[in-house]
Design a protein around this motif. Structure first.
Motif, PDB file in Angstrom:
ATOM      1  N   ALA A  99     107.965   2.322  58.347  1.00 57.23           N
ATOM      2  CA  ALA A  99     106.816   1.442  58.553  1.00 57.23           C
ATOM      3  C   ALA A  99     105.681   1.689  57.562  1.00 57.23           C
ATOM      4  O   ALA A  99     104.992   0.748  57.161  1.00 57.23           O
ATOM      5  N   ASP A 195     100.211   5.363  65.747  1.00 52.49           N
ATOM      6  CA  ASP A 195     101.566   5.610  66.246  1.00 52.49           C
ATOM      7  C   ASP A 195     101.782   7.121  66.243  1.00 52.49           C
ATOM      8  O   ASP A 195     102.113   7.717  65.220  1.00 52.49           O
ATOM      9  N   HIS A 222     104.083  -0.441  66.988  1.00 54.10           N
ATOM     10  CA  HIS A 222     104.301  -1.730  66.340  1.00 54.10           C
ATOM     11  C   HIS A 222     103.092  -2.058  65.452  1.00 54.10           C
ATOM     12  O   HIS A 222     102.009  -2.377  65.967  1.00 54.10           O
ATOM     13  N   PRO A 223     103.253  -1.972  64.125  1.00 55.90           N
ATOM     14  CA  PRO A 223     102.117  -2.183  63.230  1.00 55.90           C
ATOM     15  C   PRO A 223     101.398  -3.505  63.442  1.00 55.90           C
ATOM     16  O   PRO A 223     100.162  -3.554  63.455  1.00 55.90           O
ATOM     17  N   SER A 224     102.156  -4.596  63.605  1.00 56.19           N
ATOM     18  CA  SER A 224     101.495  -5.898  63.761  1.00 56.19           C
ATOM     19  C   SER A 224     100.634  -5.941  65.016  1.00 56.19           C
ATOM     20  O   SER A 224      99.548  -6.542  65.019  1.00 56.19           O
ATOM     21  N   TRP A 227      97.414  -3.978  64.298  1.00 55.94           N
ATOM     22  CA  TRP A 227      96.465  -4.752  63.497  1.00 55.94           C
ATOM     23  C   TRP A 227      95.741  -5.786  64.352  1.00 55.94           C
ATOM     24  O   TRP A 227      94.543  -6.013  64.205  1.00 55.94           O
ATOM     25  N   THR A 237      91.811   1.910  63.095  1.00 56.51           N
ATOM     26  CA  THR A 237      93.098   2.477  62.705  1.00 56.51           C
ATOM     27  C   THR A 237      93.010   3.024  61.291  1.00 56.51           C
ATOM     28  O   THR A 237      92.029   2.764  60.566  1.00 56.51           O
ATOM     29  N   ALA A 239      95.007   2.850  57.794  1.00 61.17           N
ATOM     30  CA  ALA A 239      96.023   1.992  57.173  1.00 61.17           C
ATOM     31  C   ALA A 239      95.892   2.044  55.661  1.00 61.17           C
ATOM     32  O   ALA A 239      94.820   2.355  55.133  1.00 61.17           O
TER      33      ALA A 239
END
Length: 300
Positions: A99, A195, A222-224, A227, A237, A239
């Motif tokens: 990911a 995560d 779950h990245p989406s 976001w 977060t 990123a």
């Protein structure tokens, strides 16, 4: 059955005799006659009726003629496919990543790869962290891995590419008291969406997480979804800057002090990669400004 014997047999059939077939094959007549006798001996049948001036196929010969032409046609098609792959007119490269790099830099690399080699396809396989990338390579699920360059890559060939800048990405309504850059200790007071199950992320983000992970208000794999939660003001977060700019445009981005960077690179199985894989490696290196070394796997 030797392929050259099949070729000789078909030539004799097409030319109706040994003499003309030998001329077309640029071999001597006795050599061709001996080759046909060798073929008959190995098959245990008589292929030609030799009583007349012109060789005529026996029943066994007619059956072999059909099979032989099919074999030669299949070989010609296989050669054409191999040549197309070698010349990058066809083929596919399978890449595995996790990911952390599935968007940056993977998306840009795939786009450049397809623009430069429009006849080649790419398949991206998902893995659970660096160990999952290496496991997929060992199983043969992919030929190239894109992963954290700091992880142990064991016996694989590693190609360092660069570093990914990680930034604190905060909902606009929650950023009133923050300065740029944000000292890392201050992040422990900010509600985070991370995560915690990602071993790679946990190791690099360790000094941003409070004792017992109390500042991680949402543990999200779950990245989406993470976001979207940032966009809705649930928390901040960590990123990659490119991901933060493209996926969370309404949020504010802050550098960290000291800066937080994650090295990444390619890992490749031992041996010479396929032509499509070599093409992707060249594109990946060019994307980050790394000069391609022809001695890596032979000249690209």
């Amino acid at each position: 059955m030797d392929l050259h014997l099949v070729t000789y047999f078909v030539a004799v059939v097409d030319h109706g005799g040994i003499t003309k077939a030998a001329q077309s094959l640029y071999i001597s007549q006795p050599s061709l006659s001996q080759a046909i006798r060798t073929l008959e001996r190995r098959l245990g049948v008589t292929l030609f009726d030799r009583t007349g001036r012109r060789l005529e196929l026996t029943d066994a010969g007619r059956k072999l003629d059909v099979a032989a032409r099919r074999i030669l046609a299949d070989i010609d098609r296989a050669k054409a496919k191999v040549e197309a792959v070698r010349e990058l007119r066809a083929g596919r490269v399978d890449i595995v990543t996790h990911a952390a790099f599935s968007i940056d830099p993977m998306v840009a690399m795939i786009r450049e790869f397809r623009e430069r080699f429009p006849r080649l396809a790419a398949r991206v396989v998902a893995a659970d962290g660096p160990s999952g990338v290496l496991a997929a390579l060992r199983r043969g699920d992919a030929e190239i891995g894109l992963m954290d360059a700091g992880a142990d890559h064991a016996t694989f060939t590693a190609i360092p590419l660069g570093e990914q800048e990680l930034v604190l990405t905060v909902p606009a309504a929650s950023a009133a008291d923050l300065t740029d850059p944000v000292p890392r200790p201050s992040v422990k007071t900010i509600p985070l969406i991370l995560d915690l199950g990602d071993p790679g992320a946990s190791s690099i983000l360790g000094d941003l997480i409070d004792d017992d992970s109390r500042n991680v208000v949402v543990d999200c794999a779950h990245p989406s979804a993470a976001w979207d939660l940032v966009g809705r003001g649930t928390g901040a977060t960590i990123a990659p800057r490119v991901v933060a700019e493209e996926q969370m445009p309404g949020a504010l981005r802050y550098r960290l002090d000291p800066p937080l960077r994650r090295p990444f690179g390619l890992v490749v199985r031992s041996g010479r990669p396929s032509p499509a894989a070599m093409a992707f490696i060249a594109v990946a290196k060019g994307h980050v400004g790394v000069t391609t070394d022809p001695t890596d796997f032979g000249e690209l």
